[in-house]
Design an enzyme around this catalytic site. Structure first.
Site, PDB file in Angstrom:
ATOM      1  N   LYS A 571       0.861  -1.184   0.000  1.00  0.00           N
ATOM      2  CA  LYS A 571       0.000   0.000   0.000  1.00  0.00           C
ATOM      3  C   LYS A 571       0.894   1.230   0.000  1.00  0.00           C
ATOM      4  O   LYS A 571       2.113   1.110   0.129  1.00  0.00           O
ATOM      5  CB  LYS A 571      -0.943   0.009   1.203  1.00  0.00           C
ATOM      6  N   ARG A 572       0.281   2.416  -0.161  1.00  0.00           N
ATOM      7  CA  ARG A 572       1.076   3.647  -0.089  1.00  0.00           C
ATOM      8  C   ARG A 572       1.922   3.633   1.181  1.00  0.00           C
ATOM      9  O   ARG A 572       1.453   3.236   2.237  1.00  0.00           O
ATOM     10  CB  ARG A 572       0.155   4.868  -0.048  1.00  0.00           C
ATOM     11  N   LYS A 577       0.092   3.950   8.187  1.00  0.00           N
ATOM     12  CA  LYS A 577      -0.119   2.579   7.705  1.00  0.00           C
ATOM     13  C   LYS A 577       0.873   1.599   8.339  1.00  0.00           C
ATOM     14  O   LYS A 577       0.739   0.393   8.213  1.00  0.00           O
ATOM     15  CB  LYS A 577      -0.031   2.538   6.175  1.00  0.00           C
ATOM     16  N   THR A 682      -9.078  -0.962   0.734  1.00  0.00           N
ATOM     17  CA  THR A 682      -9.757  -1.919  -0.151  1.00  0.00           C
ATOM     18  C   THR A 682      -8.866  -3.094  -0.500  1.00  0.00           C
ATOM     19  O   THR A 682      -9.367  -4.141  -0.904  1.00  0.00           O
ATOM     20  CB  THR A 682     -10.223  -1.241  -1.463  1.00  0.00           C
ATOM     21  N   LYS A 686      -9.453  -7.372  -1.304  1.00  0.00           N
ATOM     22  CA  LYS A 686      -8.884  -8.157  -2.408  1.00  0.00           C
ATOM     23  C   LYS A 686      -8.132  -9.372  -1.884  1.00  0.00           C
ATOM     24  O   LYS A 686      -8.253 -10.473  -2.432  1.00  0.00           O
ATOM     25  CB  LYS A 686      -7.956  -7.265  -3.243  1.00  0.00           C
TER      26      LYS A 686
END
Length: 736
Positions: A571-572, A577, A682, A686
């Site tokens: 992810k970014r 995060k 999201t 997945k």
């Protein structure tokens, strides 16, 4: 090299045997092969003697585009005829990924194209690899936008996406000894076979200038500089349906009249093409650096350029579909969805167009605008809630600042007249923050005041918006804030990226209807203990892990063992995060392995930790995290005592196509953002959809995933959102 030349000659020889015949709606492999051959000869982009994979990709894409254009035109004419209410999704990002596999899968002609390319001496998978990801986005914001387009097309909804045609994207990430290096994306270095330029769809967009007051009191924005917005359309097919909608991307250009031939012939080359140069800057890069005033002006130009061109297009379509319309009908035919605050300027621009260009009064224009526009909030992070300098806004968009001032003035008057108890809240609720040290326009406030509906993107996120960030607005408009938990398209994120697992699911459910109705996956529960299903599932997972291991070797030179546990966080790169926490965990695991005896190590589960994502070019701490991950990998992967039990890999240039390899091959994925800070996420969806277990905090959509799959199937980690403020306070007070 000799093998490549021999293969090229062999492919060219096979091509020569296939008759070149235009057959845009071909279904059979032989007819498709002829249509591809036709495009090689009659839509040439390369030397006629070549038919190598790159040439084969472009010809194949143009063959598929023939089919798409047929459905696209039919869809356009159908919606023009029935004149439905149409959704227009405005987003600064659309993270599309590759188109070829998605298009032929949606058209249900994947096998036919595989056979056709085989007849031409090529393999479909190798040809698909030639396509470059469209560099139109970066993170979840852009991927959500693209998933929405796929789903709306599949549901046969009348919808369009509007974005910008970035020539160089955000950046292509390269990893060196120094860490992350940014270079320009090259997806348009040759051309995109999917886009169609609409030379008849061109709108003027003005910047700077001044406001002229007419004798009758009406106002007009004049002067400044005017560039042209040119439409480039990309078809978005629905899955097994004829509905094919549009992603309309705007590019900026100046006209020939703006080129000063006298100055050019006088040797003043840069001055002669000054406006052309400034126009090219607008769509050059996604999120240009904004530490300077020039950078801020360019970002604001991008946002306004998107909003103005898109709204002019919508208004023209509204007028053309039915003559003699009343403006009061506009909200019943046009729905504008703002994806985050980047397209906020659509609000004052719609007001300007209705008042200054169409002659409506304030009250009618405001009624239309507030019934047309809705807003999706994507963050509670203060730095991500856009606040634009009033000075910069007045300089670039003087008429819009007049309109924003009036909206703010009327909002404050409304609060004072109807809710005197909120008087003390007005300074935080109003749109203009007139702090003399730093006067700004609060874009999120403008959206909430002006939109008919505001939504968060996960239940927890929406609850935080209602209880905290937008609490005062909720007391004013109790029904304005809603939750719409983000979603993903199962076509791209399971059916097409994981064909092995998809076949197994279809076999055991005895239907492929799950591709458009994921509720049917519940039917697999009855087979959970079936050893045959378990063996097939394990085989599919191993096949995906081997594909991923091959890819990692190709791009990093690191050999990873498909039999090890694949532990992935992609992810970014951002402090909230917590990729830093993940790599610190890897260091701890490495140290513990070093302390063990060889016999003890043999009892552990070998693990490959993969981390990937882009750090924003000016985000120093994020770039330091990228370097740390690579440095840790350098140590761990070359340690002969440990590297059979632990590998650490940074996956470079993470994008949609890389995700389509990583996600099917994953076994454990990490979604460990500080609770209350991730709006939704999201990628967690997945990974779950592809049979991967999650270790995660109770943040964003993790909360709802855990409820759906069962607590026993989710590795819960960290504090909950309610505990975080107390923990922060304790840390600040030195108690921890």
């Amino acid at each position: 090299m000799a093998d490549a030349k021999a293969n090229g000659k062999n492919e060219a020889a096979k091509l020569a045997k296939i008759p070149a015949a235009a057959n845009p709606l071909a279904n059979e492999p032989s007819a498709i092969a002829s249509n591809i051959s036709y495009h090689v000869q009659y839509s040439p982009h390369f030397s006629p003697t070549k038919f190598e994979p790159e040439q084969a990709f472009f010809a194949t894409a143009e063959s598929v585009r023939d089919r798409l254009i047929q459905q696209w035109n039919e869809t356009y004419h159908h919606f023009n005829k029935v004149d439905p209410k149409q959704t227009y999704y405005l987003s600064m990002e659309f993270l599309q990924g590759r188109t070829l596999t998605n298009a032929i899968g949606s058209l249900d002609i994947q096998n036919a194209y595989a056979d056709a390319l085989n007849n031409l001496g090529h393999v479909l998978e190798e040809i698909a690899e030639q396509e470059k990801d469209a560099a139109l986005g970066n993170g979840g914001l852009g991927r959500l936008a693209s998933c929405f387009l796929d789903s709306m097309a599949t549901l046969n909804l009348p919808a369009w996406g509007y974005g910008l045609r970035y020539r160089y994207g955000l950046f292509k990430q390269k990893i060196t000894k120094q860490g992350q290096e940014e270079v320009a994306e090259d997806w348009l270095e040759k051309f995109s076979p999917w886009e169609v330029v609409r030379h008849d769809v061109v709108f003027p967009v003005r910047f700077f200038g001044s406001v002229m007051v007419n004798p009758n009191g009406t106002r007009k924005w004049v002067g400044g500089e005017v560039v042209q917005a040119v439409a480039y359309d990309i078809p978005i097919p629905g899955y097994k349906t004829k509905n094919t909608i549009s992603l309309r991307l705007w590019d900026a250009k100046a006209s020939a009249e703006d080129f000063n031939l006298f100055q050019f012939n006088d040797g003043q080359y840069e001055s002669a093409a000054q406006l052309h140069s400034r126009a090219q800057q607008i769509c050059a890069v996604l999120y240009p650096g904004d530490s300077t005033e020039e950078g801020k002006l360019l970002r604001l130009k991008q946002q306004f350029f998107l909003c103005s061109a898109s709204l002019q297009d919508m208004i023209l379509r509204f007028k053309e579909r039915k003559s003699g319309r009343q403006w009061s009908e506009f909200p019943s035919k046009v729905a504008v969805q703002l994806n985050d605050t980047h397209p906020t300027l659509a609000i004052p621009e719609l007001m300007r167009l209705l008042m200054d260009e169409e002659g409506l009064g304030w009250d009618e224009a405001w009624d239309i605008t507030t019934r047309t526009v809705a807003y999706t909030n994507h963050t509670v992070l203060p730095e991500a809630l856009e606040k634009w300098s009033q000075a910069v806004m007045w300089k670039l968009l003087p008429r819009h600042m007049e309109i924003i001032e009036e909206i703010d003035k009327r909002f404050i008057a409304m609060v004072r007249s109807t809710r005197s108890d909120l008087e003390s809240k007005i300074p935080s609720m109003c749109i203009l923050d007139n702090n003399p040290k730093k006067p700004v326009v609060r874009m999120a406030n403008l959206c909430v005041v002006s939109a008919h509906t505001v939504n968060g993107v996960a239940q927890l996120h929406s609850d935080i918006l209602k209880a905290d960030l937008f609490a005062d607005y909720v007391s004013l408009w109790p029904n304005k804030l809603q939750n719409k938990t983000n979603g993903i398209t199962p076509r791209r994120w399971l059916r097409f990226c994981n064909p092995e697992l998809s076949k197994i699911i279809t076999k055991w459910l005895k239907t492929d209807q799950w591709v458009t109705n994921l509720d049917l996956l519940v039917g697999l529960r009855q087979f959970a203990d079936n050893t045959e299903l378990q063996a097939e599932w394990e085989s599919a997972k191993m096949a995906s892990k081997k594909h991923l291991a091959d890819y990692i070797w190709r791009v990093t030179g690191v050999t990873i063992d498909p039999n090890s546990l694949f532990d992935i966080q992609v992810k970014r790169i951002h402090e909230y995060k917590r990729q830093l926490l993940n790599i610190l965990g890897a260091i701890y695991r490495y140290k513990k392995l070093k302390e063990m005896s060889p016999q003890e190590r043999k009892k552990t589960t070998p693990r490959t930790i993969m981390i990937g994502g882009k750090a924003f070019a000016t985000y120093t701490n994020a770039k330091r995290i990228v370097k740390l991950v690579n440095d840790v990998g350098e140590v761990v992967n070359t340690d002969p005592e440990v590297n059979s039990y632990l590998k650490v890999v940074f996956v470079p240039n993470y994008n949609v196509s890389v995700a389509e390899l990583l996600i099917p091959g994953s076994e454990l994925s990490q979604h460990i953002s500080t609770a209350g800070m991730e709006a939704s996420g999201t990628s967690n969806m997945k990974f779950s959809l592809n049979g991967c277990l999650i270790i995660g905090t109770l943040d964003g959509a993790n909360v709802e995933i855990r409820q759906e799959i069962g607590e026993e199937n989710f590795f819960l980690f960290g504090a909950v959102a309610e505990q975080v403020p107390k923990l922060r306070k304790e840390r600040e007070d030195g108690l921890v």
